[in-house]
Structure formats: structure tokens, C-alpha cells
Design a protein around this motif. Structure first.
Motif, PDB file in Angstrom:
ATOM      1  N   TRP A  21       0.817  -1.212   0.000  1.00  0.00           N
ATOM      2  CA  TRP A  21       0.000   0.000   0.000  1.00  0.00           C
ATOM      3  C   TRP A  21       0.846   1.255   0.000  1.00  0.00           C
ATOM      4  CZ3 TRP A  21      -4.643  -0.151  -1.629  1.00  0.00           C
ATOM      5  CH2 TRP A  21      -5.415  -1.305  -1.462  1.00  0.00           C
ATOM      6  N   THR A  22       2.073   1.167   0.511  1.00  0.00           N
ATOM      7  CA  THR A  22       2.977   2.322   0.423  1.00  0.00           C
ATOM      8  C   THR A  22       3.344   2.613  -1.020  1.00  0.00           C
ATOM      9  OG1 THR A  22       3.889   1.867   2.625  1.00  0.00           O
ATOM     10  CG2 THR A  22       5.201   3.245   1.147  1.00  0.00           C
ATOM     11  N   LEU A  23       3.686   1.552  -1.776  1.00  0.00           N
ATOM     12  CA  LEU A  23       4.026   1.733  -3.186  1.00  0.00           C
ATOM     13  C   LEU A  23       2.825   2.238  -3.987  1.00  0.00           C
ATOM     14  CD1 LEU A  23       6.189  -1.471  -3.779  1.00  0.00           C
ATOM     15  CD2 LEU A  23       6.990   0.890  -3.545  1.00  0.00           C
ATOM     16  N   ILE A  24       1.647   1.670  -3.703  1.00  0.00           N
ATOM     17  CA  ILE A  24       0.441   2.117  -4.415  1.00  0.00           C
ATOM     18  C   ILE A  24       0.150   3.585  -4.110  1.00  0.00           C
ATOM     19  CG2 ILE A  24      -2.061   1.818  -4.582  1.00  0.00           C
ATOM     20  CD1 ILE A  24      -1.620  -1.174  -4.138  1.00  0.00           C
ATOM     21  N   SER A  25       0.301   3.978  -2.848  1.00  0.00           N
ATOM     22  CA  SER A  25       0.041   5.367  -2.461  1.00  0.00           C
ATOM     23  C   SER A  25       1.010   6.327  -3.122  1.00  0.00           C
ATOM     24  CB  SER A  25       0.122   5.503  -0.928  1.00  0.00           C
ATOM     25  OG  SER A  25      -0.821   4.662  -0.289  1.00  0.00           O
ATOM     26  N   ILE A  26       2.292   5.925  -3.195  1.00  0.00           N
ATOM     27  CA  ILE A  26       3.280   6.782  -3.856  1.00  0.00           C
ATOM     28  C   ILE A  26       2.935   6.964  -5.336  1.00  0.00           C
ATOM     29  CG2 ILE A  26       5.695   6.917  -4.578  1.00  0.00           C
ATOM     30  CD1 ILE A  26       6.441   5.549  -1.962  1.00  0.00           C
ATOM     31  N   ALA A  27       2.536   5.868  -6.000  1.00  0.00           N
ATOM     32  CA  ALA A  27       2.177   5.966  -7.420  1.00  0.00           C
ATOM     33  C   ALA A  27       0.960   6.858  -7.622  1.00  0.00           C
ATOM     34  CB  ALA A  27       1.913   4.564  -7.980  1.00  0.00           C
ATOM     35  N   ILE A  28      -0.056   6.719  -6.743  1.00  0.00           N
ATOM     36  CA  ILE A  28      -1.265   7.535  -6.883  1.00  0.00           C
ATOM     37  C   ILE A  28      -0.962   9.004  -6.630  1.00  0.00           C
ATOM     38  CG2 ILE A  28      -3.532   7.995  -5.867  1.00  0.00           C
ATOM     39  CD1 ILE A  28      -3.826   4.996  -5.390  1.00  0.00           C
ATOM     40  N   VAL A  29      -0.180   9.303  -5.603  1.00  0.00           N
ATOM     41  CA  VAL A  29       0.177  10.697  -5.312  1.00  0.00           C
ATOM     42  C   VAL A  29       0.983  11.299  -6.456  1.00  0.00           C
ATOM     43  CG1 VAL A  29       1.535  12.171  -3.780  1.00  0.00           C
ATOM     44  CG2 VAL A  29       0.058  10.411  -2.817  1.00  0.00           C
ATOM     45  N   TYR A  30       1.913  10.516  -7.004  1.00  0.00           N
ATOM     46  CA  TYR A  30       2.736  11.007  -8.113  1.00  0.00           C
ATOM     47  C   TYR A  30       1.876  11.335  -9.332  1.00  0.00           C
ATOM     48  CZ  TYR A  30       6.618  11.225 -11.424  1.00  0.00           C
ATOM     49  OH  TYR A  30       7.515  11.635 -12.374  1.00  0.00           O
TER      50      TYR A  30
END
Length: 228
Positions: A21-30
Motif C-alpha cells: 500500500w505504500t508503493l500504491i500510495s506513492i504511485a497515486i500521489v505522483y
């Protein structure tokens, strides 16, 4: 023991929920910061004074002239790049010839050159004080600060898109289909239209869409050669 080893080797790599979920959140924020947010700002500014003001601005003479010029340049640049992209990708993927790597490098060149610099190069070549400037002036031919210069600059910054979509697809497909068609008596032109082109039609469509989007949205090179 061997079965356990095989199961472990064949099992998918699992990540902890926190890492996932950290990786998914970073991708969504980016994506939100660099893609969605700018689009929202563009539409918000365009419609800030209301839909009627937006529609009225579209029918102003300057806006209509810019739209016509954009469509004209795209209508010239995109077909030119389709022809070049098909020819270059077919040659690179299906044949071996000297300077093949050099041709691939030239295709990638616009990706590494600033559009402003490419526009400046055209000014240095075809401008009034450029290399071909005196000859063009003597024959009453205007390229810079005219439609031909805009078309040339647009073709330069967009010509990698079609070729770069087609080359890996054609290389992955190999030559077996074409060789089979030729062995049955078909000519090169018939082989291209009946076998090669249908096999890459979706990659070609994707490359055309990218090429057209860049042609209609290009600003840097066009700003230089058009004199704003």
C-alpha cells in the motif's frame, strides 16, 4: 524435499501489506500531482468565467486561426511520420544493413534534444541570416515564420513516436509470416499489406495517437520558428 524446493521457486513473491500500500500510495500521489492536478487546473482556468465565456473565446478570429493552423500542421506531420515510421521500423526489424544502429540513434534524437533547440536549428538553417537564407530570399521562398517552418519543426519533434511503437513489435514477431507469404508467391507490396501491416495495426494506432497528440500540443519548437 525437491517438491518443496520447486514450490518455493515457483511461488509468487509476496510483499507485506504495508509495503504494497505504500508503493500504491506513492504511485497515486505522483500521478495526481503531475497528471491529474494540472488537468484540473487547466479546466478550472478555462471555465473560470463560465461556459459562455469559454465558448465565446473559441469563436474569436485569433482562436479560430490557431485551431486551423494546428489542424493543418497535424494533418501534414502525422501522415508524414506514419510513412517514415512504417518504412524505418520495417527496415530495422526485418533487415540487416550497415549503419542500422546509427539509424536507431537518429530516430531517438528528438527525445534527447530540447524542442527550443531544434527550432533554433531550423532558424539557423532557413532564417534570413541562416545557411540557406540568402538563397531562399532570392527565390522568394519563406520557411521560417511561416507554415513550412512550423511543419518542419513539428515533424522533427514527433517522428520517433510511430517508429518507436512499431520497432519492438516487428522485432518480436520475426520474419516467419513474411517468409511464408513470399514462398507462396506474393510480392513484397502484397506481403506488407496482407501480413505485416495487420500484425502491427494496434501498435500503429497507438503510435499515431501519440504522434498526433504531440503535434497538436507542441509549443517550444513551434514558438521559435513561428516567431510566436
Amino acid at each position: 524435499m525437491a517438491d518443496n524446493t520447486q514450490r518455493e521457486a515457483g511461488s509468487p513473491i509476496s510483499e507485506s501489506p504495508l509495503a504494497k500500500w505504500t508503493l500504491i500510495s506513492i504511485a497515486i500521489v505522483y500521478l495526481g500531482a503531475f497528471l491529474v492536478l494540472p488537468l484540473i487546473v487547466v479546466f478550472a482556468e478555462a471555465l473560470r468565467q463560465g461556459l459562455n465565456a469559454y465558448l465565446s473565446a473559441l469563436v474569436e478570429p485569433d482562436a479560430l486561426s490557431a485551431i486551423r493552423l494546428t489542424l493543418l500542421v497535424s494533418a501534414i506531420a502525422v501522415p508524414a511520420n506514419i510513412v517514415f515510421g512504417l518504412a524505418a521500423s520495417w527496415a530495422i526489424a526485418k533487415f540487416e544493413f550497415p549503419a542500422k544502429s546509427f539509424l536507431i540513434t537518429l530516430i531517438d534524437l528528438p527525445f534527447s534534444v530540447s524542442p527550443v533547440i531544434s527550432g533554433l536549428v531550423y532558424v539557423l538553417l532557413f532564417g534570413a541570416q541562416g545557411f540557406f537564407g540568402p538563397w531562399l530570399a532570392a527565390h522568394h521562398i519563406q520557411i521560417i515564420f511561416a507554415v513550412p517552418g512550423i511543419v518542419l519543426a513539428t515533424i522533427f519533434v514527433t517522428f520517433p513516436f510511430v517508429a518507436r511503437q512499431l520497432i519492438p513489435i516487428m522485432q518480436a514477431q520475426g520474419n516467419e509470416d513474411e517468409e511464408a507469404t513470399l514462398s507462396l508467391g506474393a510480392g513484397g507490396f502484397r506481403t506488407f499489406w496482407s501480413v505485416t501491416l495487420p500484425n502491427v495495426k494496434w501498435a500503429l494506432l497507438y503510435g499515431v495517437l501519440l504522434c498526433n497528440a504531440r503535434a497538436m500540443g507542441e509549443f517550444g519548437a513551434v514558438s521559435v520558428v513561428s516567431g510566436h
